[in-house]
Design a protein around this motif. Structure first.
Motif, mmCIF file in Angstrom:
data_model
loop_
_atom_site.group_PDB
_atom_site.id
_atom_site.type_symbol
_atom_site.label_atom_id
_atom_site.label_comp_id
_atom_site.label_asym_id
_atom_site.label_seq_id
_atom_site.Cartn_x
_atom_site.Cartn_y
_atom_site.Cartn_z
ATOM 1 N N LEU A 14 0.834 -1.204 0.000
ATOM 2 C CA LEU A 14 0.000 0.000 0.000
ATOM 3 C C LEU A 14 0.869 1.254 0.000
ATOM 4 N N ASP A 15 1.952 1.243 0.760
ATOM 5 C CA ASP A 15 2.881 2.376 0.774
ATOM 6 C C ASP A 15 3.491 2.601 -0.606
ATOM 7 N N ILE A 16 3.812 1.508 -1.308
ATOM 8 C CA ILE A 16 4.360 1.607 -2.666
ATOM 9 C C ILE A 16 3.330 2.266 -3.594
ATOM 10 N N VAL A 17 2.090 1.803 -3.525
ATOM 11 C CA VAL A 17 1.031 2.371 -4.369
ATOM 12 C C VAL A 17 0.856 3.860 -4.071
ATOM 13 N N ASN A 18 0.837 4.221 -2.794
ATOM 14 C CA ASN A 18 0.684 5.634 -2.419
ATOM 15 C C ASN A 18 1.852 6.471 -2.923
ATOM 16 N N GLU A 19 3.053 5.914 -2.860
ATOM 17 C CA GLU A 19 4.221 6.653 -3.323
ATOM 18 C C GLU A 19 4.170 6.842 -4.843
ATOM 19 N N ILE A 20 3.751 5.806 -5.556
ATOM 20 C CA ILE A 20 3.613 5.922 -7.011
ATOM 21 C C ILE A 20 2.532 6.946 -7.351
ATOM 22 N N ASN A 21 1.434 6.933 -6.614
ATOM 23 C CA ASN A 21 0.387 7.944 -6.814
ATOM 24 C C ASN A 21 0.940 9.351 -6.615
ATOM 25 N N TYR A 22 1.761 9.511 -5.602
ATOM 26 C CA TYR A 22 2.357 10.822 -5.337
ATOM 27 C C TYR A 22 3.178 11.288 -6.537
ATOM 28 N N PHE A 23 4.032 10.405 -7.048
ATOM 29 C CA PHE A 23 4.902 10.798 -8.159
ATOM 30 C C PHE A 23 4.114 11.027 -9.446
ATOM 31 N N THR A 24 3.121 10.199 -9.710
ATOM 32 C CA THR A 24 2.355 10.375 -10.967
ATOM 33 C C THR A 24 1.449 11.594 -10.904
ATOM 34 N N GLN A 25 0.880 11.899 -9.744
ATOM 35 C CA GLN A 25 0.037 13.101 -9.603
ATOM 36 C C GLN A 25 0.879 14.356 -9.619
ATOM 37 N N ALA A 26 2.086 14.297 -9.068
ATOM 38 C CA ALA A 26 2.960 15.473 -9.048
ATOM 39 C C ALA A 26 3.353 15.868 -10.476
ATOM 40 N N HIS A 27 3.542 14.879 -11.350
ATOM 41 C CA HIS A 27 3.939 15.166 -12.727
ATOM 42 C C HIS A 27 2.750 15.575 -13.594
ATOM 43 N N GLU A 28 1.547 15.133 -13.224
ATOM 44 C CA GLU A 28 0.341 15.503 -13.994
ATOM 45 C C GLU A 28 -0.064 16.943 -13.738
ATOM 46 N N GLY A 29 0.083 17.405 -12.468
ATOM 47 C CA GLY A 29 -0.420 18.717 -12.072
ATOM 48 C C GLY A 29 0.502 19.801 -12.264
#
Length: 155
Positions: free
Chosen positions: A140-155
């Motif tokens: 779950l921590d891995i998924v959250n970290e990937i979400n952080y990186f992918t959302q940071a690059h989208e926004g």
């Protein structure tokens, strides 16, 4: 009865504005002496003795504004952290850690450096964790970290 004030009790319990202001004052050095109230059933009058308050010496309050030296120290600490993370990165595999410790170390490095290059390594360490509950949290921590990186690059 309830909700109604008795005119007599209102006259007997009037508190002078100066006394209220003194009680609310936070500066003990300039606060006037407080009044000795006596028994709550007795009315206040001009004959009530006044107790004196002697201020005690208190330490000076800490400044809420950081000094210029603190800003320099913080910048130095951030630089040291970045250098340490850069030096640690190739050495992590040499640490004698179980999969859970290795996962936590890698996640700390990823979050501290905001660098996603170690995500695959952290994912491999998470998969090697034997305790199912701990492994589930790590994934779950891995998924959250990937979400952080992918959302940071989208926004």
């Amino acid at each position: 009865m309830f909700g109604h004030q008795d005119d007599q009790s209102q006259q007997d319990t009037h508190i002078p504005d100066q006394t209220i202001e003194a009680a609310m004052s936070t500066d003990s050095s300039s606060a006037p002496a407080t009044q000795d109230w006596g028994h709550p059933g007795q009315p206040l009058d001009a004959q009530t003795p006044v107790a004196t308050v002697t201020p005690t010496s208190a330490p000076a309050p800490a400044s809420s504004t950081p000094s210029p030296d603190a800003a320099v120290d913080t910048n130095d600490l951030i630089d040291i952290k970045q250098h340490a993370l850069t030096q640690l990165s190739p050495l992590v595999s040499h640490l004698d850690q179980d999969p859970e410790e290795k996962f936590r170390t890698l996640m700390m490095m990823i979050q501290a450096s905001d660098d996603h290059s170690k995500i695959k390594e952290a994912y491999a360490a998470a998969q090697a964790i034997t305790d199912e509950k701990t492994r589930a949290q790590a994934l779950l921590d891995i998924v959250n970290e990937i979400n952080y990186f992918t959302q940071a690059h989208e926004g």
